[in-house]
Design a protein around this motif. Structure first.
Motif, PDB file in Angstrom:
ATOM      1  N   GLU A  93      -6.181   9.047   0.472  1.00  0.00           N
ATOM      2  CA  GLU A  93      -6.243   8.315  -0.796  1.00  0.00           C
ATOM      3  C   GLU A  93      -6.219   6.804  -0.583  1.00  0.00           C
ATOM      4  O   GLU A  93      -6.971   6.079  -1.230  1.00  0.00           O
ATOM      5  CB  GLU A  93      -5.065   8.733  -1.668  1.00  0.00           C
ATOM      6  CG  GLU A  93      -5.026   8.008  -2.984  1.00  0.00           C
ATOM      7  CD  GLU A  93      -3.743   8.270  -3.716  1.00  0.00           C
ATOM      8  OE1 GLU A  93      -3.825   8.515  -4.926  1.00  0.00           O
ATOM      9  OE2 GLU A  93      -2.673   8.210  -3.093  1.00  0.00           O
ATOM     10  N   LYS A 129      -1.930  12.953  -0.479  1.00  0.00           N
ATOM     11  CA  LYS A 129      -3.072  12.950  -1.389  1.00  0.00           C
ATOM     12  C   LYS A 129      -4.324  12.540  -0.625  1.00  0.00           C
ATOM     13  O   LYS A 129      -4.317  11.550   0.102  1.00  0.00           O
ATOM     14  CB  LYS A 129      -2.834  11.993  -2.547  1.00  0.00           C
ATOM     15  CG  LYS A 129      -1.744  12.442  -3.485  1.00  0.00           C
ATOM     16  CD  LYS A 129      -1.594  11.492  -4.638  1.00  0.00           C
ATOM     17  CE  LYS A 129      -0.499  11.947  -5.575  1.00  0.00           C
ATOM     18  NZ  LYS A 129      -0.360  11.041  -6.716  1.00  0.00           N
ATOM     19  N   ILE A 158      -4.683  17.724  -2.539  1.00  0.00           N
ATOM     20  CA  ILE A 158      -3.402  17.520  -1.865  1.00  0.00           C
ATOM     21  C   ILE A 158      -3.378  18.420  -0.630  1.00  0.00           C
ATOM     22  O   ILE A 158      -3.797  19.580  -0.696  1.00  0.00           O
ATOM     23  CB  ILE A 158      -2.227  17.850  -2.795  1.00  0.00           C
ATOM     24  CG1 ILE A 158      -2.209  16.875  -3.966  1.00  0.00           C
ATOM     25  CG2 ILE A 158      -0.908  17.812  -2.049  1.00  0.00           C
ATOM     26  CD1 ILE A 158      -1.145  17.145  -4.984  1.00  0.00           C
TER      27      ILE A 158
END
Length: 81
Positions: A65, A13, A31
């Motif tokens: 992320e 991510k 993604i």
């Protein structure tokens, strides 16, 4: 030039930072779809759009992320992903 296969993994991510002046959302959850030594392809999770990311071109707009979420406002964004 670094080998991007050591930095990104398929399924990871990431967040794409959109610097366009008229962009409604400045950060887009994505993604990693494919990883190559010189570029990656990420997929926007909202619109299912593929983005080609290259070092020296737009790599500075991609953040893992785990590297971006620090406060509660960004935590709400993480929950949407």
């Amino acid at each position: 030039m670094s080998n991007l296969t050591h930095i990104f993994k398929v399924g990871q991510k990431v967040v794409y930072k959109n610097d366009d002046f008229d962009a409604v959302e400045k950060t887009i959850p994505c993604i990693v779809k494919e990883v190559y030594p010189d570029h990656i392809i990420i997929t926007d999770t909202k619109t299912n759009t593929d983005l080609w990311i290259e070092e020296g071109f737009n790599m500075d707009c991609v953040y893992p992320e785990y590297n971006i979420f620090n406060d509660k406002k960004e935590q709400r964004f993480k929950e949407k992903m």
